[in-house]
Write a protein that holds these residues in place. Structure first.
Motif, PDB file in Angstrom:
ATOM      1  N   LYS A 154       1.217  -1.265  -0.195  1.00  0.00           N
ATOM      2  CA  LYS A 154       0.148   0.005   0.024  1.00  0.00           C
ATOM      3  C   LYS A 154       0.965   1.388  -0.175  1.00  0.00           C
ATOM      4  N   ILE A 155       1.843   1.234   0.823  1.00  0.00           N
ATOM      5  CA  ILE A 155       2.632   2.437   0.883  1.00  0.00           C
ATOM      6  C   ILE A 155       3.408   2.593  -0.458  1.00  0.00           C
ATOM      7  N   GLU A 156       3.871   1.498  -0.952  1.00  0.00           N
ATOM      8  CA  GLU A 156       4.699   1.500  -2.396  1.00  0.00           C
ATOM      9  C   GLU A 156       3.531   2.044  -3.420  1.00  0.00           C
ATOM     10  N   LYS A 157       2.520   1.831  -3.354  1.00  0.00           N
ATOM     11  CA  LYS A 157       1.466   2.128  -4.331  1.00  0.00           C
ATOM     12  C   LYS A 157       1.145   3.854  -4.338  1.00  0.00           C
ATOM     13  N   TYR A 207      10.693   7.624   5.795  1.00  0.00           N
ATOM     14  CA  TYR A 207       9.948   6.741   6.767  1.00  0.00           C
ATOM     15  C   TYR A 207       9.706   5.077   6.392  1.00  0.00           C
ATOM     16  N   TYR A 208       9.604   5.219   5.050  1.00  0.00           N
ATOM     17  CA  TYR A 208       9.429   3.907   4.287  1.00  0.00           C
ATOM     18  C   TYR A 208      10.577   3.276   4.490  1.00  0.00           C
ATOM     19  N   LYS A 209      11.722   3.592   4.258  1.00  0.00           N
ATOM     20  CA  LYS A 209      12.903   3.012   4.224  1.00  0.00           C
ATOM     21  C   LYS A 209      13.404   2.569   5.692  1.00  0.00           C
ATOM     22  N   LYS A 210      12.863   3.335   6.829  1.00  0.00           N
ATOM     23  CA  LYS A 210      13.033   2.860   8.313  1.00  0.00           C
ATOM     24  C   LYS A 210      11.986   2.078   8.566  1.00  0.00           C
ATOM     25  N   GLY A 211      10.945   1.685   7.828  1.00  0.00           N
ATOM     26  CA  GLY A 211      10.090   0.718   8.166  1.00  0.00           C
ATOM     27  C   GLY A 211       8.939   1.085   8.853  1.00  0.00           C
ATOM     28  N   ASP A 212       8.837   2.580   9.131  1.00  0.00           N
ATOM     29  CA  ASP A 212       7.846   3.210   9.717  1.00  0.00           C
ATOM     30  C   ASP A 212       6.781   3.452   8.917  1.00  0.00           C
ATOM     31  N   TYR A 213       6.005   2.535   8.569  1.00  0.00           N
ATOM     32  CA  TYR A 213       4.793   2.675   7.486  1.00  0.00           C
ATOM     33  C   TYR A 213       3.809   3.588   7.861  1.00  0.00           C
ATOM     34  N   VAL A 214       3.404   3.706   9.121  1.00  0.00           N
ATOM     35  CA  VAL A 214       2.373   4.460   9.674  1.00  0.00           C
ATOM     36  C   VAL A 214       2.823   6.027   9.426  1.00  0.00           C
ATOM     37  N   THR A 215       3.923   6.299   9.773  1.00  0.00           N
ATOM     38  CA  THR A 215       4.638   7.764   9.571  1.00  0.00           C
ATOM     39  C   THR A 215       4.577   8.165   8.141  1.00  0.00           C
ATOM     40  N   ALA A 216       5.058   7.244   7.426  1.00  0.00           N
ATOM     41  CA  ALA A 216       5.338   7.309   5.661  1.00  0.00           C
ATOM     42  C   ALA A 216       4.032   7.315   5.105  1.00  0.00           C
ATOM     43  N   PHE A 217       2.980   6.636   5.691  1.00  0.00           N
ATOM     44  CA  PHE A 217       1.658   6.672   5.181  1.00  0.00           C
ATOM     45  C   PHE A 217       1.312   7.945   5.395  1.00  0.00           C
ATOM     46  N   ALA A 218       1.292   8.578   6.553  1.00  0.00           N
ATOM     47  CA  ALA A 218       0.701   9.996   6.876  1.00  0.00           C
ATOM     48  C   ALA A 218       1.366  11.022   6.011  1.00  0.00           C
ATOM     49  N   ALA A 219       2.479  10.819   5.968  1.00  0.00           N
ATOM     50  CA  ALA A 219       3.516  11.963   4.959  1.00  0.00           C
ATOM     51  C   ALA A 219       3.233  11.783   3.737  1.00  0.00           C
ATOM     52  N   ILE A 220       2.823  10.515   3.126  1.00  0.00           N
ATOM     53  CA  ILE A 220       2.613  10.507   1.492  1.00  0.00           C
ATOM     54  C   ILE A 220       1.249  10.934   1.373  1.00  0.00           C
ATOM     55  N   ASN A 221       0.137  11.090   2.411  1.00  0.00           N
ATOM     56  CA  ASN A 221      -0.988  11.468   2.366  1.00  0.00           C
ATOM     57  C   ASN A 221      -1.019  13.015   2.433  1.00  0.00           C
ATOM     58  N   TYR A 222      -0.015  13.696   3.198  1.00  0.00           N
ATOM     59  CA  TYR A 222      -0.071  15.111   3.197  1.00  0.00           C
ATOM     60  C   TYR A 222       0.551  15.551   1.708  1.00  0.00           C
ATOM     61  N   ALA A 223       1.534  14.915   1.426  1.00  0.00           N
ATOM     62  CA  ALA A 223       2.214  15.209   0.215  1.00  0.00           C
ATOM     63  C   ALA A 223       1.287  15.395  -1.017  1.00  0.00           C
ATOM     64  N   HIS A 224       0.441  14.248  -1.218  1.00  0.00           N
ATOM     65  CA  HIS A 224      -0.662  14.637  -1.998  1.00  0.00           C
ATOM     66  C   HIS A 224      -1.907  15.222  -1.860  1.00  0.00           C
ATOM     67  N   GLY A 225      -2.027  15.673  -0.487  1.00  0.00           N
ATOM     68  CA  GLY A 225      -3.200  16.748  -0.056  1.00  0.00           C
ATOM     69  C   GLY A 225      -2.495  18.060  -0.547  1.00  0.00           C
TER      70      GLY A 225
END
Length: 99
Positions: free
Chosen positions: A13-16, A59-77
């Motif tokens: 999901k994060i990769e997508k 954060y994705y590379k660190k394995g922190d998928y929750v923070t990565a998901f939040a950040a990618i949603n902010y980016a796309h927002g």
């Protein structure tokens, strides 16, 4: 039949979402004239989108998928807000919510 609800943010999901946001950033165009006050808004939105995108990858590379998901949603927002405001061109409905 609807998909089951899950509370797991998977690697896939994060990769997508990282991939979609990366493509959106690559295809994004500023739609306002440089002399317009809205050009400053466009540049600011673009800076924020790129910054959150980089945060998501970090954060994705660190394995922190929750923070990565939040950040990618902010980016796309920021990207979608810019399209909606009219400071970005975004006509592809797959990449932009308001295209």
């Amino acid at each position: 039949m609807s998909k089951p609800v899950t509370n797991i943010i998977s690697k896939e999901k994060i990769e997508k979402y990282i991939s979609i946001t990366e493509e959106a950033l690559e295809n994004l165009e500023i739609a306002v004239d440089e002399r317009s006050h809205l050009y400053i808004v466009a540049k600011d939105f673009l800076t924020m989108a790129r910054s959150y995108f980089e945060d998501a990858k970090y954060y994705y590379k660190k394995g922190d998928y929750v923070t990565a998901f939040a950040a990618i949603n902010y980016a796309h927002g920021f990207i979608d807000a810019g399209v909606r405001l009219g400071v970005f061109k975004g006509e592809n409905n797959r990449l932009y919510a308001f295209g």
